[in-house]
Motif scaffolding. Sequence first.
Motif, PDB file in Angstrom:
ATOM      1  N   PHE A 130       1.431   4.992 -14.381  1.00 17.43           N
ATOM      2  CA  PHE A 130       1.807   6.503 -14.837  1.00 17.43           C
ATOM      3  C   PHE A 130       2.465   6.042 -16.104  1.00 17.43           C
ATOM      4  CE2 PHE A 130       4.556   9.984 -15.337  1.00 17.43           C
ATOM      5  CZ  PHE A 130       3.563  10.953 -15.436  1.00 17.43           C
ATOM      6  N   GLN A 131       3.603   5.085 -15.985  1.00 19.82           N
ATOM      7  CA  GLN A 131       4.552   5.003 -17.120  1.00 19.82           C
ATOM      8  C   GLN A 131       3.834   4.334 -18.664  1.00 19.82           C
ATOM      9  OE1 GLN A 131       8.824   4.473 -15.538  1.00 19.82           O
ATOM     10  NE2 GLN A 131       7.819   2.701 -15.643  1.00 19.82           N
ATOM     11  N   LEU A 132       2.579   3.654 -18.090  1.00 20.99           N
ATOM     12  CA  LEU A 132       2.033   2.885 -19.396  1.00 20.99           C
ATOM     13  C   LEU A 132       0.691   3.663 -19.627  1.00 20.99           C
ATOM     14  CD1 LEU A 132       2.345  -0.991 -18.157  1.00 20.99           C
ATOM     15  CD2 LEU A 132       3.836   0.447 -19.723  1.00 20.99           C
ATOM     16  N   THR A 133       0.125   4.472 -18.818  1.00 15.97           N
ATOM     17  CA  THR A 133      -1.133   5.015 -19.096  1.00 15.97           C
ATOM     18  C   THR A 133      -1.112   6.782 -19.309  1.00 15.97           C
ATOM     19  OG1 THR A 133      -2.108   5.354 -16.984  1.00 15.97           O
ATOM     20  CG2 THR A 133      -2.467   3.191 -18.272  1.00 15.97           C
ATOM     21  N   GLY A 134      -0.186   7.248 -18.601  1.00 18.09           N
ATOM     22  CA  GLY A 134       0.000   8.403 -18.380  1.00 18.09           C
ATOM     23  C   GLY A 134      -0.777   9.066 -17.015  1.00 18.09           C
ATOM     24  N   ASP A 135      -1.529   8.325 -16.129  1.00 15.53           N
ATOM     25  CA  ASP A 135      -2.344   8.691 -15.374  1.00 15.53           C
ATOM     26  C   ASP A 135      -1.923   7.566 -14.220  1.00 15.53           C
ATOM     27  OD1 ASP A 135      -4.214   9.122 -13.376  1.00 15.53           O
ATOM     28  OD2 ASP A 135      -5.603   9.618 -14.782  1.00 15.53           O
ATOM     29  N   ALA A 136      -1.351   8.083 -12.999  1.00 10.06           N
ATOM     30  CA  ALA A 136      -0.842   7.145 -11.866  1.00 10.06           C
ATOM     31  C   ALA A 136      -2.177   6.748 -11.166  1.00 10.06           C
ATOM     32  CB  ALA A 136      -0.020   7.899 -10.922  1.00 10.06           C
TER      33      ALA A 136
ATOM     34  N   ASP B 113      -9.735   5.079  -1.154  1.00  7.31           N
ATOM     35  CA  ASP B 113     -10.701   6.180  -1.468  1.00  7.31           C
ATOM     36  C   ASP B 113     -10.470   6.832  -2.957  1.00  7.31           C
ATOM     37  OD1 ASP B 113     -12.043   5.642   0.854  1.00  7.31           O
ATOM     38  OD2 ASP B 113     -11.524   7.626   1.777  1.00  7.31           O
ATOM     39  N   TRP B 114      -8.882   6.881  -3.405  1.00  5.93           N
ATOM     40  CA  TRP B 114      -8.447   7.306  -4.599  1.00  5.93           C
ATOM     41  C   TRP B 114      -8.809   6.644  -5.579  1.00  5.93           C
ATOM     42  CZ3 TRP B 114      -5.223   4.292  -7.329  1.00  5.93           C
ATOM     43  CH2 TRP B 114      -4.771   3.267  -6.854  1.00  5.93           C
ATOM     44  N   MET B 115      -9.294   5.358  -5.422  1.00  7.73           N
ATOM     45  CA  MET B 115      -9.473   4.217  -6.603  1.00  7.73           C
ATOM     46  C   MET B 115     -10.657   4.665  -7.333  1.00  7.73           C
ATOM     47  SD  MET B 115      -8.598   0.685  -4.644  1.00  7.73           S
ATOM     48  CE  MET B 115      -7.066   0.293  -4.005  1.00  7.73           C
TER      49      MET B 115
ATOM     50  N   GLU C 149      -0.139  11.173   0.375  1.00  6.39           N
ATOM     51  CA  GLU C 149      -1.681  11.107   0.461  1.00  6.39           C
ATOM     52  C   GLU C 149      -2.252  10.827  -0.543  1.00  6.39           C
ATOM     53  OE1 GLU C 149      -3.957  11.775   3.579  1.00  6.39           O
ATOM     54  OE2 GLU C 149      -2.198  11.049   4.199  1.00  6.39           O
ATOM     55  N   ALA C 150      -1.657  10.927  -1.860  1.00  9.84           N
ATOM     56  CA  ALA C 150      -2.259  10.766  -2.945  1.00  9.84           C
ATOM     57  C   ALA C 150      -2.814   9.463  -3.462  1.00  9.84           C
ATOM     58  CB  ALA C 150      -1.123  11.142  -4.190  1.00  9.84           C
TER      59      ALA C 150
ATOM     60  N   GLY D 144       0.770  -1.237   0.106  1.00  8.69           N
ATOM     61  CA  GLY D 144      -0.049   0.026   0.149  1.00  8.69           C
ATOM     62  C   GLY D 144       0.828   1.114   0.016  1.00  8.69           C
ATOM     63  N   TRP D 145       0.597   2.026  -0.868  1.00  7.32           N
ATOM     64  CA  TRP D 145       1.278   3.453  -0.991  1.00  7.32           C
ATOM     65  C   TRP D 145       1.353   4.271   0.488  1.00  7.32           C
ATOM     66  CZ3 TRP D 145       3.269   5.771  -5.473  1.00  7.32           C
ATOM     67  CH2 TRP D 145       3.428   7.206  -5.342  1.00  7.32           C
ATOM     68  N   GLY D 146       2.436   4.502   0.774  1.00 10.78           N
ATOM     69  CA  GLY D 146       2.817   5.157   1.848  1.00 10.78           C
ATOM     70  C   GLY D 146       2.150   4.602   3.219  1.00 10.78           C
ATOM     71  N   ALA D 147       2.228   3.280   3.337  1.00  9.67           N
ATOM     72  CA  ALA D 147       1.701   2.587   4.484  1.00  9.67           C
ATOM     73  C   ALA D 147       2.680   2.044   5.417  1.00  9.67           C
ATOM     74  CB  ALA D 147       0.938   1.297   3.843  1.00  9.67           C
ATOM     75  N   ARG D 148       3.950   1.481   4.846  1.00 12.15           N
ATOM     76  CA  ARG D 148       4.891   0.832   5.827  1.00 12.15           C
ATOM     77  C   ARG D 148       6.118   1.365   5.734  1.00 12.15           C
ATOM     78  NH1 ARG D 148       3.536  -5.652   5.785  1.00 12.15           N
ATOM     79  NH2 ARG D 148       1.352  -5.555   6.159  1.00 12.15           N
TER      80      ARG D 148
END
Length: 351
Positions: free
Chosen positions: A310-316, A286-288, A280-281, A233-237
Amino acid sequence: MAEAPFGLLAELTHRCPLRCGYCSNPVELIRREAELDTAAWRSVFDQARALGVLQVHLSGGEPLARRDLPDLAAHASGLGCYVNLVTSGLGLTPERLADLAVDHVQLSVQDADQADNDRIAGVKAFRHKLKAAQAVHEVGLPLTVNAVLHRLNVDHVGAIIALAAELGAQRLELANAQYYGWALRNRAALLPSRAQLAEADRVVAAARAHTDMEIVHVIADYHEAHPKPCMHGWGARQLTVAPDGTVLPCPAATVITGLGLENVRDRPLAAIWHDSPSFEAFRGTDWMREPCRSCVRREIDFGGCRCQAFQLTGDAANTDPVCSLSPHRPAVEAILDAATPEDLRMRKATL
């Protein structure tokens, strides 16, 4: 508020004697003159420990390129942290290791024999690695061997497992290449075939049944139905501090433009961890977007890798395209279908 991070990856430098074509560090490396100095790194460790960090991984590049490494290791250890040295092994002698207050060593190998290892590393490194493993054994530290797997060495996974056992490793990490930085430039040279991966899976499974050595196998997710969990998880551990003090939610996060990364030179580490827009991004769920938002795996793989999305679609914020449910999965299939092996382009050694 986010829970305390468990581990800090301290990228002390991007300088490295190896020229590995699978390197996932940024293509534009941070130069020596931009690196945090000794006092700044001490402050990072102080702040990390106050934040709750228990493990400090001294990495790079090659951390042995820092003359102040003994001071930095001693400082982190003195704070009560478990200190792990992540190294190529070049320059790691018994005398050098005895001067380092570390609890564990993680040693990279590129292949199972001298010729193949040195070809992938781009320098004559294999004998140095054997000597480094012997040094770790002599001082009685636990050893992890790490091998990045790709098309050029995945057929040798059985021999790599045997080498790790011969070196006395308690743990072996077999991590399939992740396509960031220089590795992305070499993706066509590094992508293994489905048949290669299936055979490697069989060999690893058989080896696990006949060894006490822990074997961690990180999948090659381009070929999988589901993406790999991203840092639990992003920014979790975990958090990463780059050589210049930039604080990253994951080691590859610099690939995401507009993320608003912050620096410990400008803001306390705790403030960055708890409320930086970059951290936080993509925390939580909730961001999903769909299909992640309603997916039963949303707290298993966390939508996959944000950097890969991001690299494959341009949107993280998109579902990782390696996921079979992603509307962008055809982009990954096109990469696999078009894969034609190329020569490996080596990066320059930097010291």
